[in-house]
Design a protein around this motif. Structure first.
Motif, PDB file in Angstrom:
ATOM      1  N   ILE A 185       0.836  -1.203   0.000  1.00 53.68           N
ATOM      2  CA  ILE A 185       0.000   0.000   0.000  1.00 53.68           C
ATOM      3  C   ILE A 185       0.874   1.257   0.000  1.00 53.68           C
ATOM      4  CG2 ILE A 185      -1.640   1.356   1.365  1.00 53.68           C
ATOM      5  CD1 ILE A 185      -2.883  -1.284   2.256  1.00 53.68           C
ATOM      6  N   LEU A 186       1.943   1.248   0.788  1.00 51.30           N
ATOM      7  CA  LEU A 186       2.838   2.406   0.839  1.00 51.30           C
ATOM      8  C   LEU A 186       3.445   2.689  -0.534  1.00 51.30           C
ATOM      9  CD1 LEU A 186       4.676   1.846   4.240  1.00 51.30           C
ATOM     10  CD2 LEU A 186       3.170   3.763   3.652  1.00 51.30           C
ATOM     11  N   ARG A 187       3.890   1.638  -1.211  1.00 50.22           N
ATOM     12  CA  ARG A 187       4.505   1.861  -2.519  1.00 50.22           C
ATOM     13  C   ARG A 187       3.489   2.367  -3.530  1.00 50.22           C
ATOM     14  NH1 ARG A 187       6.726   0.455  -7.354  1.00 50.22           N
ATOM     15  NH2 ARG A 187       8.966   0.802  -7.427  1.00 50.22           N
ATOM     16  N   GLN A 188       2.293   1.775  -3.534  1.00 55.11           N
ATOM     17  CA  GLN A 188       1.265   2.243  -4.459  1.00 55.11           C
ATOM     18  C   GLN A 188       0.864   3.689  -4.158  1.00 55.11           C
ATOM     19  OE1 GLN A 188       1.627  -0.594  -6.798  1.00 55.11           O
ATOM     20  NE2 GLN A 188      -0.306   0.453  -7.209  1.00 55.11           N
ATOM     21  N   GLY A 189       0.828   4.029  -2.868  1.00 57.62           N
ATOM     22  CA  GLY A 189       0.494   5.397  -2.491  1.00 57.62           C
ATOM     23  C   GLY A 189       1.552   6.380  -2.943  1.00 57.62           C
ATOM     24  N   LEU A 190       2.812   5.993  -2.807  1.00 60.96           N
ATOM     25  CA  LEU A 190       3.900   6.861  -3.249  1.00 60.96           C
ATOM     26  C   LEU A 190       3.867   7.066  -4.760  1.00 60.96           C
ATOM     27  CD1 LEU A 190       6.738   5.460  -0.981  1.00 60.96           C
ATOM     28  CD2 LEU A 190       5.807   7.775  -0.891  1.00 60.96           C
ATOM     29  N   MET A 191       3.402   6.054  -5.477  1.00 58.88           N
ATOM     30  CA  MET A 191       3.290   6.170  -6.928  1.00 58.88           C
ATOM     31  C   MET A 191       1.977   6.816  -7.352  1.00 58.88           C
ATOM     32  SD  MET A 191       4.908   2.628  -8.464  1.00 58.88           S
ATOM     33  CE  MET A 191       3.525   1.647  -7.925  1.00 58.88           C
ATOM     34  N   ARG A 192       1.101   7.095  -6.357  1.00 60.00           N
ATOM     35  CA  ARG A 192      -0.235   7.635  -6.625  1.00 60.00           C
ATOM     36  C   ARG A 192      -0.968   6.748  -7.640  1.00 60.00           C
ATOM     37  NH1 ARG A 192       3.147  12.113  -6.075  1.00 60.00           N
ATOM     38  NH2 ARG A 192       2.473  13.614  -4.485  1.00 60.00           N
ATOM     39  N   ALA A 193      -0.873   5.447  -7.409  1.00 58.72           N
ATOM     40  CA  ALA A 193      -1.415   4.469  -8.360  1.00 58.72           C
ATOM     41  C   ALA A 193      -2.574   3.695  -7.751  1.00 58.72           C
ATOM     42  CB  ALA A 193      -0.313   3.502  -8.802  1.00 58.72           C
ATOM     43  N   HIS A 194      -3.800   4.062  -8.107  1.00 59.13           N
ATOM     44  CA  HIS A 194      -5.005   3.328  -7.716  1.00 59.13           C
ATOM     45  C   HIS A 194      -5.148   3.187  -6.201  1.00 59.13           C
ATOM     46  CE1 HIS A 194      -4.500   2.427 -11.912  1.00 59.13           C
ATOM     47  NE2 HIS A 194      -3.510   1.584 -11.692  1.00 59.13           N
ATOM     48  N   LEU A 195      -4.639   4.165  -5.445  1.00 60.72           N
ATOM     49  CA  LEU A 195      -4.604   4.025  -3.994  1.00 60.72           C
ATOM     50  C   LEU A 195      -5.999   3.927  -3.394  1.00 60.72           C
ATOM     51  CD1 LEU A 195      -2.910   3.891  -1.444  1.00 60.72           C
ATOM     52  CD2 LEU A 195      -2.973   6.391  -1.325  1.00 60.72           C
ATOM     53  N   LYS A 196      -6.931   4.768  -3.849  1.00 56.00           N
ATOM     54  CA  LYS A 196      -8.278   4.746  -3.282  1.00 56.00           C
ATOM     55  C   LYS A 196      -8.953   3.397  -3.501  1.00 56.00           C
ATOM     56  CE  LYS A 196      -9.151   9.723  -3.676  1.00 56.00           C
ATOM     57  NZ  LYS A 196     -10.003  10.775  -4.310  1.00 56.00           N
ATOM     58  N   SER A 197      -8.787   2.855  -4.691  1.00 51.21           N
ATOM     59  CA  SER A 197      -9.379   1.552  -4.989  1.00 51.21           C
ATOM     60  C   SER A 197      -8.757   0.454  -4.140  1.00 51.21           C
ATOM     61  CB  SER A 197      -9.197   1.216  -6.479  1.00 51.21           C
ATOM     62  OG  SER A 197      -9.866   2.163  -7.291  1.00 51.21           O
ATOM     63  N   ILE A 198      -7.451   0.518  -3.959  1.00 50.18           N
ATOM     64  CA  ILE A 198      -6.747  -0.489  -3.160  1.00 50.18           C
ATOM     65  C   ILE A 198      -7.196  -0.419  -1.704  1.00 50.18           C
ATOM     66  CG2 ILE A 198      -4.486  -1.109  -2.224  1.00 50.18           C
ATOM     67  CD1 ILE A 198      -3.329  -0.330  -4.976  1.00 50.18           C
ATOM     68  N   ILE A 199      -7.280   0.797  -1.169  1.00 48.58           N
ATOM     69  CA  ILE A 199      -7.723   0.964   0.219  1.00 48.58           C
ATOM     70  C   ILE A 199      -9.141   0.435   0.386  1.00 48.58           C
ATOM     71  CG2 ILE A 199      -8.335   2.655   1.988  1.00 48.58           C
ATOM     72  CD1 ILE A 199      -5.363   2.251   1.744  1.00 48.58           C
ATOM     73  N   ALA A 200     -10.010   0.731  -0.586  1.00 50.14           N
ATOM     74  CA  ALA A 200     -11.403   0.274  -0.510  1.00 50.14           C
ATOM     75  C   ALA A 200     -11.482  -1.250  -0.525  1.00 50.14           C
ATOM     76  CB  ALA A 200     -12.212   0.856  -1.665  1.00 50.14           C
ATOM     77  N   VAL A 201     -10.708  -1.885  -1.409  1.00 46.53           N
ATOM     78  CA  VAL A 201     -10.723  -3.348  -1.497  1.00 46.53           C
ATOM     79  C   VAL A 201     -10.175  -3.975  -0.218  1.00 46.53           C
ATOM     80  CG1 VAL A 201      -9.607  -5.308  -2.640  1.00 46.53           C
ATOM     81  CG2 VAL A 201     -10.674  -3.515  -3.999  1.00 46.53           C
ATOM     82  N   CYS A 202      -9.076  -3.431   0.292  1.00 46.10           N
ATOM     83  CA  CYS A 202      -8.483  -3.972   1.525  1.00 46.10           C
ATOM     84  C   CYS A 202      -9.432  -3.794   2.711  1.00 46.10           C
ATOM     85  CB  CYS A 202      -7.154  -3.287   1.812  1.00 46.10           C
ATOM     86  SG  CYS A 202      -5.821  -3.742   0.678  1.00 46.10           S
ATOM     87  N   ALA A 203     -10.063  -2.628   2.802  1.00 43.80           N
ATOM     88  CA  ALA A 203     -10.989  -2.371   3.902  1.00 43.80           C
ATOM     89  C   ALA A 203     -12.197  -3.297   3.824  1.00 43.80           C
ATOM     90  CB  ALA A 203     -11.442  -0.910   3.888  1.00 43.80           C
ATOM     91  N   LEU A 204     -12.736  -3.473   2.620  1.00 40.34           N
ATOM     92  CA  LEU A 204     -13.904  -4.349   2.444  1.00 40.34           C
ATOM     93  C   LEU A 204     -13.548  -5.800   2.753  1.00 40.34           C
ATOM     94  CD1 LEU A 204     -16.829  -4.721   1.585  1.00 40.34           C
ATOM     95  CD2 LEU A 204     -16.050  -4.908  -0.786  1.00 40.34           C
ATOM     96  N   THR A 205     -12.384  -6.233   2.268  1.00 39.85           N
ATOM     97  CA  THR A 205     -11.948  -7.609   2.532  1.00 39.85           C
ATOM     98  C   THR A 205     -11.758  -7.843   4.024  1.00 39.85           C
ATOM     99  OG1 THR A 205     -10.814  -7.675   0.389  1.00 39.85           O
ATOM    100  CG2 THR A 205     -10.209  -9.349   2.006  1.00 39.85           C
ATOM    101  N   ASP A 206     -11.097  -6.889   4.684  1.00 37.10           N
ATOM    102  CA  ASP A 206     -10.905  -7.004   6.135  1.00 37.10           C
ATOM    103  C   ASP A 206     -12.246  -7.074   6.855  1.00 37.10           C
ATOM    104  OD1 ASP A 206      -8.206  -6.930   5.772  1.00 37.10           O
ATOM    105  OD2 ASP A 206      -7.893  -4.936   6.626  1.00 37.10           O
ATOM    106  N   ALA A 207     -13.164  -6.192   6.471  1.00 33.39           N
ATOM    107  CA  ALA A 207     -14.468  -6.144   7.140  1.00 33.39           C
ATOM    108  C   ALA A 207     -15.226  -7.461   6.979  1.00 33.39           C
ATOM    109  CB  ALA A 207     -15.301  -4.982   6.605  1.00 33.39           C
ATOM    110  N   LEU A 208     -15.219  -8.000   5.762  1.00 34.72           N
ATOM    111  CA  LEU A 208     -15.927  -9.255   5.509  1.00 34.72           C
ATOM    112  C   LEU A 208     -15.321 -10.411   6.291  1.00 34.72           C
ATOM    113  CD1 LEU A 208     -16.545  -9.011   1.645  1.00 34.72           C
ATOM    114  CD2 LEU A 208     -18.238  -8.797   3.475  1.00 34.72           C
ATOM    115  N   LEU A 209     -13.992 -10.501   6.302  1.00 38.48           N
ATOM    116  CA  LEU A 209     -13.345 -11.615   6.987  1.00 38.48           C
ATOM    117  C   LEU A 209     -13.404 -11.466   8.502  1.00 38.48           C
ATOM    118  CD1 LEU A 209     -12.038 -14.081   5.609  1.00 38.48           C
ATOM    119  CD2 LEU A 209     -12.388 -12.154   4.082  1.00 38.48           C
ATOM    120  N   ILE A 210     -13.334 -10.226   8.998  1.00 40.48           N
ATOM    121  CA  ILE A 210     -13.474 -10.005  10.436  1.00 40.48           C
ATOM    122  C   ILE A 210     -14.864 -10.425  10.896  1.00 40.48           C
ATOM    123  CG2 ILE A 210     -13.665  -8.214  12.218  1.00 40.48           C
ATOM    124  CD1 ILE A 210     -11.418  -6.711  10.633  1.00 40.48           C
TER     125      ILE A 210
END
Length: 210
Positions: free
Chosen positions: A35-60
């Motif tokens: 996530i840090l590297r993608q954020g530094l590259m400003r590459a699809h960061l919002k989408s990545i954060i959304a997917v990670c947050a949703l995945t975490d929420a579902l599995l939690i």
């Protein structure tokens, strides 16, 4: 008094969930480094954060509802995820190491090598779902939630809040550090550190699997 007596256990469960989530998630592991590297590259960061947050929420949520019982029903699942994790982390570690050896022209050059949105999202899912430590965290969360009885879903809500908070810290942190990554040497150092982290994680998992 009656309201306070109801709210207190609920608040305690939620606060315990946040504390547990931060304790488990607030580490710079494979997902965080990606996530840090993608954020530094400003590459699809919002989408990545959304997917990670949703995945975490579902599995939690699933873990609190009884996901920890799955490993008992399918005993080979943990071992299978471990070997997938070793292969995935090793591959990404080698890729990061190769990038560290190349001479790049800083942030602008890094952007040209950004994968597609689909590839970035698949990688984010890989760093989450192919990480045995993630599944161990889910088992721990599910086990702890059992102690909160009827307020266990509030405990889950607290863990989800902690996950989102940590993801936001990573996103904001990557943006704040972006000015330092206008030079090629900064990217090479970052990729070298990521390579070390990935290979160390893979080696740790390999040692457990042997």
């Amino acid at each position: 008094m009656f309201t306070a007596s109801i709210a207190s256990p609920a608040l305690a469960a939620w606060a315990s969930g946040i504390a547990t989530g931060l304790g488990l998630f607030a580490v710079v592991g494979a997902q965080s480094a990606f996530i840090l590297r993608q954020g530094l590259m400003r590459a699809h960061l919002k989408s990545i954060i959304a997917v990670c947050a949703l995945t975490d929420a579902l599995l939690i949520t699933a873990s609190v509802l009884g996901l920890q019982m799955l490993t008992g029903v399918v005993p080979w699942l943990t071992q299978g995820m471990l070997w997938f994790g070793v292969a995935f982390l090793s591959w990404y570690g080698v890729q990061s190491g190769l990038r560290a050896l190349r001479a790049e022209s800083g942030l602008a050059a890094a952007k040209t090598a950004v994968p597609s949105r689909r590839a970035a999202l698949l990688a984010a899912l890989g760093f989450t779902l192919l990480n045995p430590h993630f599944w161990l965290d889910m088992v721990v969360i599910g086990a702890l939630a059992d102690g909160f009885a009827e307020t266990r879903m509030l405990f889950a809500a607290g863990v989800i809040c902690a996950s989102v908070l940590w993801l936001m810290v990573l996103a904001i942190g990557s943006r704040l550090f972006a000015p330092f990554f206008t030079r090629a040497v900064a990217w090479r150092v970052l990729d070298a550190l990521i390579a070390v982290v990935m290979v160390a994680l893979a080696a740790g998992l390999l040692a457990k699997g042997i």
